[in-house]
Design a protein around this motif. Structure first.
Motif, PDB file in Angstrom:
ATOM      1  N   ILE A   1       0.846  -1.206   0.000  1.00  0.00           N
ATOM      2  CA  ILE A   1       0.000   0.000   0.000  1.00  0.00           C
ATOM      3  C   ILE A   1       0.870   1.240   0.000  1.00  0.00           C
ATOM      4  O   ILE A   1       0.601   2.204  -0.734  1.00  0.00           O
ATOM      5  N   GLU A   2       1.935   1.232   0.804  1.00  0.00           N
ATOM      6  CA  GLU A   2       2.851   2.374   0.846  1.00  0.00           C
ATOM      7  C   GLU A   2       3.413   2.683  -0.544  1.00  0.00           C
ATOM      8  O   GLU A   2       3.598   3.843  -0.909  1.00  0.00           O
TER       9      GLU A   2
ATOM     10  N   ASN B   1       1.978   1.754  -3.433  1.00  0.00           N
ATOM     11  CA  ASN B   1       0.911   1.709  -4.449  1.00  0.00           C
ATOM     12  C   ASN B   1       1.122   0.554  -5.416  1.00  0.00           C
ATOM     13  O   ASN B   1       1.004   0.702  -6.631  1.00  0.00           O
ATOM     14  N   ARG B   2       1.436  -0.610  -4.849  1.00  0.00           N
ATOM     15  CA  ARG B   2       1.635  -1.817  -5.643  1.00  0.00           C
ATOM     16  C   ARG B   2       0.575  -2.849  -5.303  1.00  0.00           C
ATOM     17  O   ARG B   2      -0.122  -2.749  -4.289  1.00  0.00           O
TER      18      ARG B   2
END
Length: 268
Positions: free
Chosen positions: A141-142, A144-145
């Motif tokens: 999430i950090e 954006n994957r």
């Protein structure tokens, strides 16, 4: 136009993202999308396979926690969302024929027929909010994957025509937070619950973490431990292994966003 905009303003965030998906405005992976709302895996099968698959998910609740089954021939949800259309409301699908991936469309209307039954299964994206609220980083999430997912050497419990390997999703967790992450996710058995394996990926048949079978390569920081959860992509590996005539699923990481709240899945 003003009336339409007002209607959109009154929508839940889950409804808004489904509308964007239906209109082709959103086609990406859904981790972190519509915060607070639970997400689901999709499996669509001909009616002749429906009982076998119900039996399969009953015998394999960790990777396949059941949320809803549609009426035969109906693409519309009744329990997890109000009349959402499963033919259009997922960003990307996969179509399998005789165990082979033959298409990855953004709309399955042309594939739909009156003989199909849709199953919605719980998704581990739904417990990620609890990890974040507890101060546990979720690396994909950090960045954006998409979450990395791997086919393991662990076999599911077979049922009828369905048999094959367990798929897991992996999140790299700081070593001092692994027990905390385990306890938090154990509260959510309807969305895969506690991990099935911690550390030593080679013991479950994973020899290169940087080459997941689905999703994006992981981000693993110093002092992180790989932690593995049962994954709702398991039916896709099972479809390939079982050479099912026809099956439609979500594309890994491209989930159905429900109207249910993540917190409603917590047992305590």
């Amino acid at each position: 136009m003003v009336v339409l905009e007002k209607a959109r303003c009154n929508m839940k965030e889950s409804e808004k993202i489904r509308r964007k998906i239906r209109d082709g405005e959103f086609v990406g992976q859904t981790s972190g999308v519509a915060p607070g709302y639970a997400q689901a895996n999709l499996v669509v099968l001909p009616k002749k396979y429906a009982f076998d698959f119900l039996l399969f998910i009953q015998r394999n609740p960790k990777p396949c926690p059941l949320l809803e089954v549609t009426d035969v021939g109906s693409p519309y949800t009744k329990q997890v969302a109000d009349n959402a259309d499963l033919r259009t409301d997922i960003p990307k699908y996969r179509v399998y024929e005789k165990g082979k991936l033959v298409d990855e469309p953004i709309d399955i209307t042309s594939y739909w027929n009156d003989d199909l039954v849709a199953f919605l299964l719980g998704c581990s994206f739904s417990f990620e909010w609890a990890l974040l609220e507890a101060g546990i980083p979720v690396r994909h999430i950090e960045a954006n994957r998409n979450v990395p997912m791997y086919i393991t050497n662990i076999q599911t419990n077979p049922a009828g025509v369905f048999h094959g390997p367990l798929v897991v999703s992996m999140r790299s967790i700081p070593y001092d937070l692994v027990v905390k992450a385990t306890n938090i996710t154990a509260r959510f058995p309807s969305v895969h619950g506690a991990p099935v394996h911690i550390g030593y990926p080679e013991l479950i048949g994973i020899y290169n973490l940087n080459k997941p079978d689905y999703g994006d390569p992981p981000i693993i920081k110093e002092n992180d431990i790989p932690v593995f959860w049962a994954c709702g992509v398991t039916p896709q590996a099972v479809a390939v292994n079982s050479k099912i005539d026809f099956m439609i699923t979500h594309s890994p990481g491209h989930m159905f966003v429900t109207d249910l709240k993540n917190q409603d899945f917590a047992l305590f």
